[in-house]
Design an enzyme around this catalytic site. Structure first.
Site, PDB file in Angstrom:
ATOM      1  N   VAL A   1       0.927  -1.117   0.104  1.00 38.41           N
ATOM      2  CA  VAL A   1      -0.045  -0.036   0.006  1.00 38.41           C
ATOM      3  C   VAL A   1       0.692   1.284   0.140  1.00 38.41           C
ATOM      4  O   VAL A   1       0.655   2.290  -0.889  1.00 38.41           O
ATOM      5  CB  VAL A   1      -0.953  -0.243   1.292  1.00 38.41           C
ATOM      6  CG1 VAL A   1      -1.499   1.435   1.428  1.00 38.41           C
ATOM      7  CG2 VAL A   1      -1.963  -0.999   1.136  1.00 38.41           C
ATOM      8  N   HIS A   2       1.965   1.329   0.771  1.00 38.13           N
ATOM      9  CA  HIS A   2       2.809   2.487   0.938  1.00 38.13           C
ATOM     10  C   HIS A   2       3.372   2.642  -0.506  1.00 38.13           C
ATOM     11  O   HIS A   2       3.585   3.805  -1.030  1.00 38.13           O
ATOM     12  CB  HIS A   2       3.971   2.175   1.801  1.00 38.13           C
ATOM     13  CG  HIS A   2       3.476   2.863   3.236  1.00 38.13           C
ATOM     14  ND1 HIS A   2       2.817   1.851   4.220  1.00 38.13           N
ATOM     15  CD2 HIS A   2       3.877   3.754   4.054  1.00 38.13           C
ATOM     16  CE1 HIS A   2       2.398   2.498   5.168  1.00 38.13           C
ATOM     17  NE2 HIS A   2       3.162   3.640   5.261  1.00 38.13           N
TER      18      HIS A   2
END
Length: 280
Positions: free
Chosen positions: A176-177
């Site tokens: 996600v990052h």
């Protein structure tokens, strides 16, 4: 509880400063206008200081980095990146703290006040964390609660074990990052992904330090050094260089790492790094 599943209920959940659904959220008795004005004023101040520091310190240093790389005909070297990393580490820490205060304390509390949302534990004292795992549990409570409910416990029920479930959580966070950075910049790089996965050995290291030196601040010192002096400034430099190289069609740092020419002094195979560097 069928009466609870209504459009009003789902709209409230979407707007409320939480990621985990409950049948009944705690509510405050009324909206306090003076709180709303106070949070709005603080957000304005935070954005002003953030913009000033970015324009006066961060952007000029990144421009100097690009020009220095151009002057060296696209040659990457560790000491150049280290120099600019040290220049950015202090201001980056200030910007990161401003972001944290502006978003988690002011912005989320602003929405909580507007919606009379009563459960406003958005963070705890992560700055006193004795190990890295405590930081990840305390600094972003809404995401922590979501990961525990929807990722960690399901992984345990699937038989992953505590260590396996923890790895799944960090793996999802790493993906996600990276997406949050790669999608806006229209380029796929592994720096944020690898940085998140590196949290696992850091967790083990800081927990070992806590056991070896009980009552000391060794784990907290390692946390602040890795996040504020090494981690975030390095990520800014890596993405800046790769973004400009991507625009100019040159060879990025990740390609250099893959071809094993990074250690020591690395020279791009395409020395014409392009006019895109002047556009930063």
């Amino acid at each position: 509880h069928n009466s609870n599943v209504t459009l009003w209920n789902i709209y409230y959940f979407w707007l409320a400063p939480t990621l985990t659904y409950q049948i009944a959220f705690p509510r405050s008795p009324r909206v306090r206008l003076w709180k709303l004005f106070g949070y709005c004023f603080r957000i304005l101040v935070v954005l002003t200081i953030f913009g000033f520091l970015s324009a006066q310190i961060v952007t000029p240093n990144l421009q100097k980095l690009i020009k220095e790389l151009e002057a060296n005909h696209g040659e990457y070297s560790f000491h150049v990146l280290a120099k600019y990393g040290l220049k950015l580490c202090i201001v980056n820490t200030g910007l990161w703290l401003l972001m944290f205060y502006g978003y988690f304390h002011c912005y989320l509390n602003l929405w909580g006040e507007l919606l009379r949302f009563g459960d406003r534990v958005f963070y705890r004292d992560w700055w006193n964390s004795k190990d890295v795992s405590s930081y990840w549990r305390l600094w972003n409570m809404p995401v922590h609660f979501w990961l525990v409910r929807h990722v960690y416990f399901p992984a345990l029920r699937l038989g992953c074990g505590k260590q396996g479930a923890t790895f799944v959580v960090f793996l999802l966070s790493a993906v996600v990052h990276e997406l949050l950075i790669s999608v806006p910049f229209h380029m796929l790089r592994p720096w944020s992904f690898l940085g998140m996965l590196m949290q696992i050995p850091l967790v083990m290291l800081t927990k070992t330090l806590v056991k070896m030196f009980p009552g000391s601040s060794m784990g907290n010192i390692v946390f602040w050094i890795t996040f504020c002096i090494v981690g975030q400034p390095t990520a800014i430099l890596l993405y800046t260089v790769d973004f400009q190289v991507e625009k100019s069609g040159g060879v990025g740092l990740w390609e250099e790492v893959c071809t094993r020419r990074w250690w020591g002094s690395v020279v791009c195979t395409n020395t014409t790094m392009g006019e895109g560097y002047d556009e930063l």
